[in-house]
Scaffold this motif. Structure first.
Motif, PDB file in Angstrom:
ATOM      1  N   GLU A 266     -12.327 -13.341   2.690  1.00 60.17           N
ATOM      2  CA  GLU A 266     -11.133 -12.501   2.848  1.00 60.17           C
ATOM      3  C   GLU A 266      -9.871 -13.335   3.031  1.00 60.17           C
ATOM      4  O   GLU A 266      -8.761 -12.865   2.767  1.00 60.17           O
ATOM      5  N   HIS A 267     -10.020 -14.564   3.514  1.00 56.82           N
ATOM      6  CA  HIS A 267      -8.871 -15.425   3.778  1.00 56.82           C
ATOM      7  C   HIS A 267      -8.531 -16.335   2.595  1.00 56.82           C
ATOM      8  O   HIS A 267      -7.550 -17.070   2.656  1.00 56.82           O
ATOM      9  N   VAL A 268      -9.337 -16.295   1.556  1.00 56.43           N
ATOM     10  CA  VAL A 268      -9.147 -17.208   0.432  1.00 56.43           C
ATOM     11  C   VAL A 268      -8.002 -16.748  -0.475  1.00 56.43           C
ATOM     12  O   VAL A 268      -7.176 -17.548  -0.900  1.00 56.43           O
ATOM     13  N   GLY A 269      -7.965 -15.448  -0.792  1.00 57.46           N
ATOM     14  CA  GLY A 269      -6.891 -14.906  -1.620  1.00 57.46           C
ATOM     15  C   GLY A 269      -7.227 -14.922  -3.098  1.00 57.46           C
ATOM     16  O   GLY A 269      -8.036 -15.728  -3.576  1.00 57.46           O
ATOM     17  N   SER A 270      -6.591 -14.018  -3.833  1.00 62.12           N
ATOM     18  CA  SER A 270      -6.874 -13.887  -5.265  1.00 62.12           C
ATOM     19  C   SER A 270      -6.488 -15.136  -6.044  1.00 62.12           C
ATOM     20  O   SER A 270      -7.116 -15.475  -7.044  1.00 62.12           O
ATOM     21  N   GLY A 271      -5.464 -15.857  -5.578  1.00 62.87           N
ATOM     22  CA  GLY A 271      -5.035 -17.052  -6.278  1.00 62.87           C
ATOM     23  C   GLY A 271      -5.962 -18.231  -6.107  1.00 62.87           C
ATOM     24  O   GLY A 271      -5.917 -19.187  -6.903  1.00 62.87           O
ATOM     25  N   ILE A 295     -15.630  -8.846   3.279  1.00 62.32           N
ATOM     26  CA  ILE A 295     -15.020  -7.537   3.083  1.00 62.32           C
ATOM     27  C   ILE A 295     -14.451  -7.449   1.681  1.00 62.32           C
ATOM     28  O   ILE A 295     -13.913  -8.420   1.147  1.00 62.32           O
ATOM     29  N   ALA A 296     -14.561  -6.277   1.079  1.00 58.64           N
ATOM     30  CA  ALA A 296     -14.018  -6.050  -0.259  1.00 58.64           C
ATOM     31  C   ALA A 296     -13.367  -4.675  -0.324  1.00 58.64           C
ATOM     32  O   ALA A 296     -13.783  -3.737   0.367  1.00 58.64           O
ATOM     33  N   ARG A 297     -12.333  -4.571  -1.142  1.00 56.16           N
ATOM     34  CA  ARG A 297     -11.726  -3.268  -1.389  1.00 56.16           C
ATOM     35  C   ARG A 297     -12.593  -2.485  -2.375  1.00 56.16           C
ATOM     36  O   ARG A 297     -13.198  -3.062  -3.282  1.00 56.16           O
ATOM     37  N   LEU A 298     -12.630  -1.172  -2.205  1.00 60.71           N
ATOM     38  CA  LEU A 298     -13.423  -0.329  -3.091  1.00 60.71           C
ATOM     39  C   LEU A 298     -12.573   0.328  -4.177  1.00 60.71           C
ATOM     40  O   LEU A 298     -13.038   0.532  -5.289  1.00 60.71           O
ATOM     41  N   ARG A 299     -11.348   0.691  -3.844  1.00 60.12           N
ATOM     42  CA  ARG A 299     -10.513   1.426  -4.792  1.00 60.12           C
ATOM     43  C   ARG A 299      -9.559   0.473  -5.501  1.00 60.12           C
ATOM     44  O   ARG A 299      -8.923  -0.364  -4.876  1.00 60.12           O
ATOM     45  N   PRO A 319      -8.578  -8.743   1.139  1.00 60.98           N
ATOM     46  CA  PRO A 319      -9.902  -8.382   0.630  1.00 60.98           C
ATOM     47  C   PRO A 319      -9.844  -8.120  -0.881  1.00 60.98           C
ATOM     48  O   PRO A 319      -9.019  -7.339  -1.347  1.00 60.98           O
ATOM     49  N   LEU A 320     -10.697  -8.792  -1.618  1.00 59.67           N
ATOM     50  CA  LEU A 320     -10.753  -8.624  -3.063  1.00 59.67           C
ATOM     51  C   LEU A 320     -11.812  -7.584  -3.420  1.00 59.67           C
ATOM     52  O   LEU A 320     -12.551  -7.116  -2.565  1.00 59.67           O
ATOM     53  N   HIS A 321     -11.897  -7.237  -4.690  1.00 62.93           N
ATOM     54  CA  HIS A 321     -12.949  -6.330  -5.132  1.00 62.93           C
ATOM     55  C   HIS A 321     -14.241  -7.109  -5.356  1.00 62.93           C
ATOM     56  O   HIS A 321     -14.218  -8.307  -5.689  1.00 62.93           O
ATOM     57  N   LEU A 322     -15.367  -6.430  -5.192  1.00 62.98           N
ATOM     58  CA  LEU A 322     -16.659  -7.070  -5.413  1.00 62.98           C
ATOM     59  C   LEU A 322     -16.741  -7.647  -6.821  1.00 62.98           C
ATOM     60  O   LEU A 322     -17.271  -8.744  -7.025  1.00 62.98           O
ATOM     61  N   SER A 323     -16.195  -6.926  -7.784  1.00 61.94           N
ATOM     62  CA  SER A 323     -16.239  -7.401  -9.162  1.00 61.94           C
ATOM     63  C   SER A 323     -15.478  -8.711  -9.328  1.00 61.94           C
ATOM     64  O   SER A 323     -15.894  -9.588 -10.098  1.00 61.94           O
ATOM     65  N   ARG A 324     -14.364  -8.852  -8.586  1.00 58.29           N
ATOM     66  CA  ARG A 324     -13.578 -10.088  -8.699  1.00 58.29           C
ATOM     67  C   ARG A 324     -14.326 -11.268  -8.086  1.00 58.29           C
ATOM     68  O   ARG A 324     -14.309 -12.387  -8.614  1.00 58.29           O
ATOM     69  N   ILE A 325     -14.983 -11.032  -6.958  1.00 58.34           N
ATOM     70  CA  ILE A 325     -15.753 -12.091  -6.319  1.00 58.34           C
ATOM     71  C   ILE A 325     -16.927 -12.504  -7.203  1.00 58.34           C
ATOM     72  O   ILE A 325     -17.192 -13.698  -7.410  1.00 58.34           O
ATOM     73  N   SER A 326     -17.625 -11.517  -7.756  1.00 56.31           N
ATOM     74  CA  SER A 326     -18.770 -11.822  -8.623  1.00 56.31           C
ATOM     75  C   SER A 326     -18.322 -12.564  -9.871  1.00 56.31           C
ATOM     76  O   SER A 326     -19.001 -13.502 -10.328  1.00 56.31           O
ATOM     77  N   SER A 393     -15.323  -1.905   2.009  1.00 55.52           N
ATOM     78  CA  SER A 393     -16.747  -2.067   2.283  1.00 55.52           C
ATOM     79  C   SER A 393     -16.985  -3.549   2.546  1.00 55.52           C
ATOM     80  O   SER A 393     -16.043  -4.342   2.556  1.00 55.52           O
ATOM     81  N   ILE A 394     -18.218  -3.898   2.782  1.00 53.61           N
ATOM     82  CA  ILE A 394     -18.561  -5.308   2.969  1.00 53.61           C
ATOM     83  C   ILE A 394     -19.849  -5.565   2.214  1.00 53.61           C
ATOM     84  O   ILE A 394     -20.763  -4.734   2.213  1.00 53.61           O
ATOM     85  N   PHE A 395     -19.906  -6.708   1.536  1.00 54.14           N
ATOM     86  CA  PHE A 395     -21.044  -7.013   0.666  1.00 54.14           C
ATOM     87  C   PHE A 395     -21.582  -8.404   0.961  1.00 54.14           C
ATOM     88  O   PHE A 395     -20.839  -9.336   1.261  1.00 54.14           O
ATOM     89  N   GLN A 396     -22.899  -8.496   0.853  1.00 52.64           N
ATOM     90  CA  GLN A 396     -23.560  -9.789   0.805  1.00 52.64           C
ATOM     91  C   GLN A 396     -23.961 -10.024  -0.637  1.00 52.64           C
ATOM     92  O   GLN A 396     -24.703  -9.248  -1.227  1.00 52.64           O
ATOM     93  N   VAL A 397     -23.455 -11.114  -1.198  1.00 54.10           N
ATOM     94  CA  VAL A 397     -23.751 -11.488  -2.580  1.00 54.10           C
ATOM     95  C   VAL A 397     -24.514 -12.808  -2.568  1.00 54.10           C
ATOM     96  O   VAL A 397     -24.031 -13.793  -1.984  1.00 54.10           O
ATOM     97  N   VAL A 398     -25.666 -12.832  -3.186  1.00 50.50           N
ATOM     98  CA  VAL A 398     -26.488 -14.039  -3.269  1.00 50.50           C
ATOM     99  C   VAL A 398     -26.375 -14.610  -4.669  1.00 50.50           C
ATOM    100  O   VAL A 398     -26.455 -13.876  -5.665  1.00 50.50           O
TER     101      VAL A 398
END
Length: 403
Positions: A266-271, A295-299, A319-326, A393-398
């Motif tokens: 959450e502290h990393v940022g989109s950039g 943490i990730a944004r849903l909308r 908080p970024l979207h899960l899709s952006r993190i993935s 929401s909050i996600f664990q991504v492996v």
């Protein structure tokens, strides 16, 4: 002698806000009643400074400044947040703002805008630079270890606990979360693990004690690092837990078998998210495992963060979207193998934190001051509503690094 509120100001507020599901009580005892006859909450304007804050920075920031400074109060924070989620204030044009400002000046005599509360931080420098990130993180975390101990569990785990697997207490739910991370990473005795954003060392100590691994934890907060080192020593694993005060961009170490990033992304940022994913891949051995818990944004279309959180709670956090993190992980040549959401678990975690904090308000004021306590009472509730409403929401991504 208390100032009186001229009829002109009440009339102007009534004109500007023709639909009011709330009451307004002024410092002289006069009131502006709700328009529907039933007030969900009452805003208590305790000082002319509240109007000055609201006019200087209309919207969430001005109201936040008035509340944090104590010039504005409410009778029920939970009811107020529910009301603000459902109520859409009318848009104010230039003329409406000018009329309100003129009425406020006549009623209060204020001509010099008040300074922002001392609890507010407006970071300087390039966003997410090393220097600015340090200032933002320390603004939130360096109040004192004892302050956080007022509402966290005994392990000082400051991230989502997991109740949905049968835990009944906060302590049990946090143990469940830490063990779940270890299980998903398939930790084996003797392996080297990196804990990014290690906080007070809860996960690092857990992994060393329960799974026999060697953990390097990094944080930007020296008070956190000191407590984490002491926890490792108390648990008898100081030889297997190393805590460093540094940024993830500064870490130079031999590759790790596994990396846990818990409450850090959450502290990393989109950039920086793409660089973050590449750096984590570089720090993994071939075949190594990564778990990102964040943490990730849903909308889509919603802002990254509100003005209140940006200035008072987590400056620059986004908080970024899960899709952006993935996507960032995949673009860094990491294979995403599993993702799991825990939105309701975080809402329950925040209920526990809020109750514990409210049970220790006197000590919280002593340790952090009244302004910071007002920030945290609001922040813990607003965050909970974010998870309840489906905003967050909050996600664990492996993910794995190809062998």
């Amino acid at each position: 002698m208390a100032l009186s509120i001229p009829t002109a100001l009440r009339d102007e507020l009534a004109r500007t806000l023709p639909d009011r599901p709330f009451a307004v009580e002024f410092w002289d005892g006069s009131t502006l009643p709700p328009t529907d006859g039933a007030s969900a909450t009452t805003f208590r304007v305790k000082s002319p400074q509240a109007l000055a804050h609201a006019l200087r920075a209309p919207g969430q920031l001005g109201l936040g400044r008035a509340y944090v400074s104590g010039a504005l109060d409410v009778d029920d924070l939970d009811a107020t947040l529910e009301l603000l989620d459902a109520w859409t204030p009318p848009a104010l044009d230039v003329r409406a703002k000018a009329r309100l400002a003129a009425a406020a000046v006549r009623s209060t005599g204020l001509v010099v805008p008040p300074k922002p509360p001392s609890a507010e931080l407006r970071p300087r420098g390039r966003r997410h630079s090393l220097l600015r990130d340090r200032a933002a993180v320390r603004h939130h975390y360096d109040v004192s270890n004892d302050y956080f101990a007022l509402f966290l569990d005994e392990s000082m785990t400051y991230s989502c606990a997991i109740f949905s697997r049968g835990a009944k207490t906060l302590e049990e739910a946090q143990w469940t979360k830490r063990e779940l991370v270890c299980t998903k990473l398939n930790l084996q005795a003797g392996e080297r693990v990196l804990d990014v954003g290690c906080g007070w060392g809860a996960f690092a100590v857990h992994a060393a004690v329960e799974h026999g691994v060697h953990v390097t934890g990094i944080t930007l907060s020296e008070p956190q690092a000191q407590r984490a080192r002491q926890r490792a020593e108390d648990a008898g694993v100081a030889d297997r837990v190393e805590i460093k005060v540094m940024d993830w961009r500064e870490l130079a170490a031999e590759p790790f078998d596994a990396i846990a990033s818990i409450g850090m992304v959450e502290h990393v940022g989109s950039g920086n998210i793409d660089n973050y994913a590449v750096r984590l891949r570089e720090l993994l051995r071939p075949g190594g495992r990564l778990l990102n818990h964040g943490i990730a944004r849903l909308r889509h279309g919603d802002p990254e963060a509100g003005a209140f959180s940006e200035r008072f709670v987590f400056p620059d956090a986004a908080p970024l979207h899960l899709s952006r993190i993935s996507y960032a992980l995949e673009a860094a040549n990491l294979e995403v193998t599993h993702a799991e959401g825990f939105r309701e678990d975080y809402a329950e975690t925040l209920r526990h934190w809020s109750r514990r904090f409210d049970d220790n308000l006197e000590e919280a004021v002593r340790l952090g001051g009244e302004e910071r306590v007002r920030v945290w009472r609001l922040y813990l509730r607003a965050a909970r509503r974010g998870f309840e409403s489906g905003f967050l929401s909050i996600f664990q991504v492996v993910a794995h690094k190809p062998a």
